[in-house]
Design a protein around this motif. Structure first.
Motif, PDB file in Angstrom:
ATOM      1  N   LEU A   1     -49.451 -29.246  71.088  1.00 46.42           N
ATOM      2  CA  LEU A   1     -49.442 -28.557  72.504  1.00 46.42           C
ATOM      3  C   LEU A   1     -50.684 -27.565  72.600  1.00 46.42           C
ATOM      4  CD1 LEU A   1     -48.004 -28.458  75.365  1.00 46.42           C
ATOM      5  CD2 LEU A   1     -46.647 -26.625  74.508  1.00 46.42           C
ATOM      6  N   GLY A   2     -51.449 -27.666  73.374  1.00 46.33           N
ATOM      7  CA  GLY A   2     -52.353 -26.624  73.601  1.00 46.33           C
ATOM      8  C   GLY A   2     -53.361 -26.715  74.743  1.00 46.33           C
ATOM      9  N   PRO A   3     -54.522 -26.090  74.886  1.00 47.80           N
ATOM     10  CA  PRO A   3     -55.371 -26.056  75.997  1.00 47.80           C
ATOM     11  C   PRO A   3     -56.195 -27.427  75.969  1.00 47.80           C
ATOM     12  CG  PRO A   3     -55.507 -23.955  74.945  1.00 47.80           C
ATOM     13  CD  PRO A   3     -54.680 -24.711  74.123  1.00 47.80           C
ATOM     14  N   ALA A   4     -56.165 -27.980  74.820  1.00 43.93           N
ATOM     15  CA  ALA A   4     -57.001 -29.463  74.795  1.00 43.93           C
ATOM     16  C   ALA A   4     -56.349 -30.085  73.611  1.00 43.93           C
ATOM     17  CB  ALA A   4     -58.520 -28.868  74.324  1.00 43.93           C
ATOM     18  N   GLU A   5     -56.031 -31.217  73.715  1.00 41.64           N
ATOM     19  CA  GLU A   5     -55.364 -32.144  72.986  1.00 41.64           C
ATOM     20  C   GLU A   5     -56.132 -33.605  72.885  1.00 41.64           C
ATOM     21  OE1 GLU A   5     -53.346 -31.291  70.578  1.00 41.64           O
ATOM     22  OE2 GLU A   5     -53.126 -29.224  71.436  1.00 41.64           O
ATOM     23  N   PHE A   6     -55.881 -34.317  71.763  1.00 42.14           N
ATOM     24  CA  PHE A   6     -56.316 -35.615  71.659  1.00 42.14           C
ATOM     25  C   PHE A   6     -55.628 -36.594  72.516  1.00 42.14           C
ATOM     26  CE2 PHE A   6     -58.368 -34.139  67.617  1.00 42.14           C
ATOM     27  CZ  PHE A   6     -59.660 -34.422  67.853  1.00 42.14           C
TER      28      PHE A   6
ATOM     29  N   TRP B   1     -48.141 -20.940  88.269  1.00 43.88           N
ATOM     30  CA  TRP B   1     -48.193 -22.396  88.015  1.00 43.88           C
ATOM     31  C   TRP B   1     -48.244 -22.700  86.561  1.00 43.88           C
ATOM     32  CZ3 TRP B   1     -52.691 -23.721  85.575  1.00 43.88           C
ATOM     33  CH2 TRP B   1     -53.887 -22.662  85.681  1.00 43.88           C
ATOM     34  N   LEU B   2     -48.001 -24.041  86.420  1.00 46.59           N
ATOM     35  CA  LEU B   2     -48.088 -24.503  84.931  1.00 46.59           C
ATOM     36  C   LEU B   2     -48.553 -26.111  85.137  1.00 46.59           C
ATOM     37  CD1 LEU B   2     -47.931 -24.476  81.715  1.00 46.59           C
ATOM     38  CD2 LEU B   2     -45.499 -25.205  82.268  1.00 46.59           C
ATOM     39  N   ILE B   3     -49.592 -26.459  84.557  1.00 44.87           N
ATOM     40  CA  ILE B   3     -50.060 -28.007  84.469  1.00 44.87           C
ATOM     41  C   ILE B   3     -49.913 -28.561  83.237  1.00 44.87           C
ATOM     42  CG2 ILE B   3     -52.023 -29.580  85.053  1.00 44.87           C
ATOM     43  CD1 ILE B   3     -52.990 -27.303  87.169  1.00 44.87           C
ATOM     44  N   LEU B   4     -48.963 -29.298  83.070  1.00 46.75           N
ATOM     45  CA  LEU B   4     -48.715 -30.253  81.677  1.00 46.75           C
ATOM     46  C   LEU B   4     -49.449 -31.378  81.730  1.00 46.75           C
ATOM     47  CD1 LEU B   4     -47.250 -30.086  78.894  1.00 46.75           C
ATOM     48  CD2 LEU B   4     -45.303 -30.847  79.869  1.00 46.75           C
TER      49      LEU B   4
ATOM     50  N   ILE C   1     -45.325 -17.791  79.541  1.00 53.13           N
ATOM     51  CA  ILE C   1     -46.504 -18.847  79.801  1.00 53.13           C
ATOM     52  C   ILE C   1     -46.420 -19.075  81.176  1.00 53.13           C
ATOM     53  CG2 ILE C   1     -46.915 -21.449  79.570  1.00 53.13           C
ATOM     54  CD1 ILE C   1     -45.588 -21.144  76.503  1.00 53.13           C
ATOM     55  N   GLY C   2     -47.675 -18.912  81.864  1.00 51.71           N
ATOM     56  CA  GLY C   2     -47.841 -19.174  83.317  1.00 51.71           C
ATOM     57  C   GLY C   2     -49.228 -19.374  83.533  1.00 51.71           C
ATOM     58  N   ARG C   3     -49.618 -19.760  84.623  1.00 54.93           N
ATOM     59  CA  ARG C   3     -51.073 -19.997  84.964  1.00 54.93           C
ATOM     60  C   ARG C   3     -51.945 -20.545  83.829  1.00 54.93           C
ATOM     61  NH1 ARG C   3     -51.872 -17.881  90.043  1.00 54.93           N
ATOM     62  NH2 ARG C   3     -54.034 -17.836  89.549  1.00 54.93           N
ATOM     63  N   GLN C   4     -51.431 -21.704  83.293  1.00 47.31           N
ATOM     64  CA  GLN C   4     -52.115 -22.264  82.060  1.00 47.31           C
ATOM     65  C   GLN C   4     -51.925 -23.740  82.182  1.00 47.31           C
ATOM     66  OE1 GLN C   4     -49.836 -19.333  79.265  1.00 47.31           O
ATOM     67  NE2 GLN C   4     -50.923 -20.759  78.079  1.00 47.31           N
ATOM     68  N   ILE C   5     -53.114 -24.352  81.709  1.00 42.41           N
ATOM     69  CA  ILE C   5     -53.212 -25.760  81.763  1.00 42.41           C
ATOM     70  C   ILE C   5     -52.983 -26.341  80.240  1.00 42.41           C
ATOM     71  CG2 ILE C   5     -54.385 -27.874  81.914  1.00 42.41           C
ATOM     72  CD1 ILE C   5     -56.114 -26.638  84.248  1.00 42.41           C
ATOM     73  N   LEU C   6     -51.768 -27.018  79.781  1.00 40.81           N
ATOM     74  CA  LEU C   6     -51.551 -27.447  78.644  1.00 40.81           C
ATOM     75  C   LEU C   6     -51.465 -28.988  78.397  1.00 40.81           C
ATOM     76  CD1 LEU C   6     -48.569 -24.940  77.806  1.00 40.81           C
ATOM     77  CD2 LEU C   6     -50.949 -24.704  77.109  1.00 40.81           C
ATOM     78  N   GLU C   7     -52.288 -29.511  77.339  1.00 43.46           N
ATOM     79  CA  GLU C   7     -52.309 -30.804  77.068  1.00 43.46           C
ATOM     80  C   GLU C   7     -51.289 -31.045  76.095  1.00 43.46           C
ATOM     81  OE1 GLU C   7     -56.925 -31.829  78.747  1.00 43.46           O
ATOM     82  OE2 GLU C   7     -56.421 -31.679  76.564  1.00 43.46           O
ATOM     83  N   LEU C   8     -50.617 -32.324  75.996  1.00 43.53           N
ATOM     84  CA  LEU C   8     -49.522 -32.662  75.215  1.00 43.53           C
ATOM     85  C   LEU C   8     -49.744 -33.970  74.547  1.00 43.53           C
ATOM     86  CD1 LEU C   8     -46.629 -31.743  74.367  1.00 43.53           C
ATOM     87  CD2 LEU C   8     -45.801 -32.930  76.050  1.00 43.53           C
TER      88      LEU C   8
END
Length: 217
Positions: free
Chosen positions: A167-172, A148-151, A194-201
């Motif tokens: 783009l990263g694990p935590a973004e403003f 999975w991937l959560i964007l 890239i997999g099994r990651q939550i990324l904020e954009l």
């Protein structure tokens, strides 16, 4: 990625994503709610299945997914009525996860929302419910065995993309064009590391391809 199935392909991000994937040479399919949408997308070389995620069964979804290399779930109620939010953002994601498993599709990307979104506003009960359902869907997907991937993008706006993001694990939480979200998602789908990651954009100054590579683990 050779065959991508998009739930929400007629939405702002989904439509742009379909275009970008096709430019890369990918086969793109999707779910639409009306025959006229199916006809329009057919002229663009996109095969679609007519159906409503809120009313389809897991078996019906699995049949639609057959042969796909990845599922992208970019549909959403955008904080509408509780009934629609539960049916699409909650139950819809749960059914899609089960259908992906049944169809043997390992890759599953979910377009979610930054938890901080609209925190400066006085939100009504339906929007608060929307955020709670979105978070529950994130948790359900993250606990699945899928790749999975959560964007989680910032506030979505229209307009031309900048081609550069943060783009990263935590973004403003700021704002970002749908164009840049679609471009980032297309790049992520083509990065198998890239997999099994939550990324904020969020909008930023790093070219999209470079930003994606920086998140390879």
């Amino acid at each position: 990625m050779s065959d991508v199935f998009i739930i929400g392909i007629t939405g702002g991000v989904g439509r742009l994503l379909a275009q970008k994937l096709r430019w890369r040479g990918d086969s793109v399919r999707g779910l639409v709610r009306r025959d006229d949408q199916r006809a329009e997308l057919a002229t663009q070389g996109v095969d679609t299945r007519v159906g409503d995620i809120s009313g389809m069964t897991v078996d019906e979804l699995a049949a639609a997914f057959a042969g796909a290399g990845a599922i992208v779930f970019s549909a959403g109620s955008n904080g509408g009525s509780r009934e629609v939010t539960k049916a699409v953002d909650g139950d819809g994601v749960a059914k899609a996860i089960a259908a992906a498993r049944l169809a043997g599709v390992g890759r599953f990307a979910l377009v979610s929302v930054l938890p901080e979104s609209w925190r400066e506003r006085d939100l009504g009960e339906e929007v608060e419910y929307y955020f709670a359902v979105k978070k529950a869907a994130d948790i359900a997907l993250s606990r699945s065995e899928l790749n999975w991937l959560i964007l989680r993008p910032s506030l979505l706006v229209d307009g031309p993309g900048a081609g550069a993001v943060s783009l990263g694990p935590a973004e403003f939480h700021g704002q970002i064009t749908r164009e840049d979200v679609a471009a980032t998602l297309a790049e992520l789908l083509h990065e198998p590391r890239i997999g099994r990651q939550i990324l904020e954009l969020d909008t930023g100054s790093t070219p999209i391809e470079e930003a994606v590579r920086a998140n390879v683990r």
